[in-house]
Write a protein that holds these residues in place. Sequence first.
Motif, short mmCIF file in Angstrom:
data_model
loop_
_atom_site.label_atom_id
_atom_site.label_comp_id
_atom_site.label_asym_id
_atom_site.label_seq_id
_atom_site.Cartn_x
_atom_site.Cartn_y
_atom_site.Cartn_z
N ASP A 171 0.84 -1.19 0.00
CA ASP A 171 0.00 0.00 0.00
C ASP A 171 0.88 1.25 0.00
O ASP A 171 1.84 1.33 0.77
CB ASP A 171 -0.90 -0.02 1.24
CG ASP A 171 -1.93 1.10 1.22
OD1 ASP A 171 -1.54 2.26 1.47
OD2 ASP A 171 -3.10 0.83 0.96
N ASP A 177 0.26 2.85 3.61
CA ASP A 177 0.23 2.08 4.86
C ASP A 177 0.94 0.75 4.66
O ASP A 177 0.37 -0.19 4.10
CB ASP A 177 -1.22 1.86 5.29
CG ASP A 177 -1.35 1.17 6.63
OD1 ASP A 177 -0.33 0.69 7.18
OD2 ASP A 177 -2.48 1.09 7.14
N GLY A 204 1.54 -1.55 6.65
CA GLY A 204 0.98 -2.66 7.41
C GLY A 204 -0.34 -3.18 6.87
O GLY A 204 -0.93 -4.09 7.43
N ARG A 205 -0.80 -2.62 5.79
CA ARG A 205 -2.08 -3.00 5.20
C ARG A 205 -1.87 -4.21 4.29
O ARG A 205 -1.51 -4.09 3.12
CB ARG A 205 -2.67 -1.83 4.41
CG ARG A 205 -4.09 -2.04 3.96
CD ARG A 205 -4.56 -0.80 3.21
NE ARG A 205 -5.93 -0.97 2.74
CZ ARG A 205 -6.48 -0.21 1.80
NH1 ARG A 205 -5.80 0.77 1.25
NH2 ARG A 205 -7.72 -0.42 1.41
N ARG A 206 -2.09 -5.40 4.83
CA ARG A 206 -1.73 -6.63 4.13
C ARG A 206 -2.54 -6.89 2.87
O ARG A 206 -2.13 -7.65 2.01
CB ARG A 206 -1.87 -7.82 5.08
CG ARG A 206 -0.78 -7.86 6.14
CD ARG A 206 -0.99 -9.03 7.05
NE ARG A 206 0.08 -9.16 8.02
CZ ARG A 206 -0.06 -9.71 9.20
NH1 ARG A 206 -1.23 -10.20 9.57
NH2 ARG A 206 0.96 -9.79 10.03
N SER A 207 -3.70 -6.29 2.75
CA SER A 207 -4.53 -6.49 1.56
C SER A 207 -3.78 -6.09 0.29
O SER A 207 -4.07 -6.60 -0.80
CB SER A 207 -5.82 -5.68 1.66
OG SER A 207 -5.52 -4.29 1.80
N HIS A 211 -9.19 -10.42 0.18
CA HIS A 211 -8.24 -10.42 1.30
C HIS A 211 -8.99 -10.63 2.61
O HIS A 211 -10.03 -10.05 2.86
CB HIS A 211 -7.44 -9.12 1.33
CG HIS A 211 -8.28 -7.88 1.38
ND1 HIS A 211 -8.69 -7.32 2.57
CD2 HIS A 211 -8.79 -7.10 0.40
CE1 HIS A 211 -9.41 -6.25 2.32
NE2 HIS A 211 -9.50 -6.09 1.02
N ASP A 243 -4.71 -7.10 9.00
CA ASP A 243 -3.51 -6.27 8.92
C ASP A 243 -2.58 -6.57 10.09
O ASP A 243 -2.93 -7.32 11.00
CB ASP A 243 -3.90 -4.79 8.92
CG ASP A 243 -4.66 -4.40 7.66
OD1 ASP A 243 -4.37 -4.99 6.60
OD2 ASP A 243 -5.55 -3.54 7.74
N ARG A 244 -1.41 -5.99 10.07
CA ARG A 244 -0.41 -6.25 11.10
C ARG A 244 -0.83 -5.77 12.48
O ARG A 244 -0.42 -6.31 13.50
CB ARG A 244 0.91 -5.55 10.74
CG ARG A 244 1.56 -6.03 9.48
CD ARG A 244 2.87 -5.30 9.20
NE ARG A 244 3.91 -5.66 10.15
CZ ARG A 244 4.47 -4.82 11.01
NH1 ARG A 244 4.09 -3.56 11.05
NH2 ARG A 244 5.42 -5.22 11.84
N TYR A 245 -1.69 -4.78 12.53
CA TYR A 245 -1.95 -4.08 13.78
C TYR A 245 -2.65 -4.96 14.82
O TYR A 245 -2.32 -4.91 16.01
CB TYR A 245 -2.74 -2.81 13.50
CG TYR A 245 -2.10 -2.01 12.39
CD1 TYR A 245 -0.84 -1.43 12.57
CD2 TYR A 245 -2.71 -1.90 11.14
CE1 TYR A 245 -0.22 -0.74 11.55
CE2 TYR A 245 -2.09 -1.20 10.12
CZ TYR A 245 -0.85 -0.63 10.32
OH TYR A 245 -0.22 0.04 9.30
#
Length: 199
Positions: A137, A140, A142-145, A177, A181-183
Amino acid sequence: MKPEIRKIVSFEEETFIEGFKAAETPVRMFAVAAVIKNPWAGRYVENLRPEVLAYGPILGEILTNKISAMAGGATNIEAFGKAAVVGQNGEIEHASALIHTLHFGNIFREAVQAKSFLSFTNTRGPANAPIMIPMMDKDDGGRRSHYLTLQFNISDAPGPDEVVVVLGAATGGRPHHRIGDRYQELKELGHDVENPAAV
């Protein structure tokens, strides 16, 4: 001093069905590659900086303009990445030198108004070698999508004395997805989301 560009190659794919299910919005991924003569091929050169400074802005502008046009405008790009493949008479350092410079990558980052860094690969290979462009992304990390990889190849490149320099982009994330996300995982592991290295 300008890069000797043999050709520009564009690649695009659009996914309508993924995992046996139609995508709500088809995902488009693009790549634009410049096949250039390697100015350092066949010899060891200590200082690569003159060519890096000369080539970076030119290649950055050409590839950014082309990939932005393919996406229908830079504002449509959500994920991005870069790659370079050096031919057999070159060093991995040559591939790295041409893409790991702000004089190249920041042109793309600024065009798409990105906050994230450009994920990358730098490899050596013969003509028709796989070109892998990992993406994330643009805003971001950390946005795994939006963790995507686009793969393609050029049948006659890189030649032994060439480098393929590439930008990649996508208009969205993976169609279905669902790994989060990582968070959330950082919270589950007791890490500070704002400072993941802290325990």
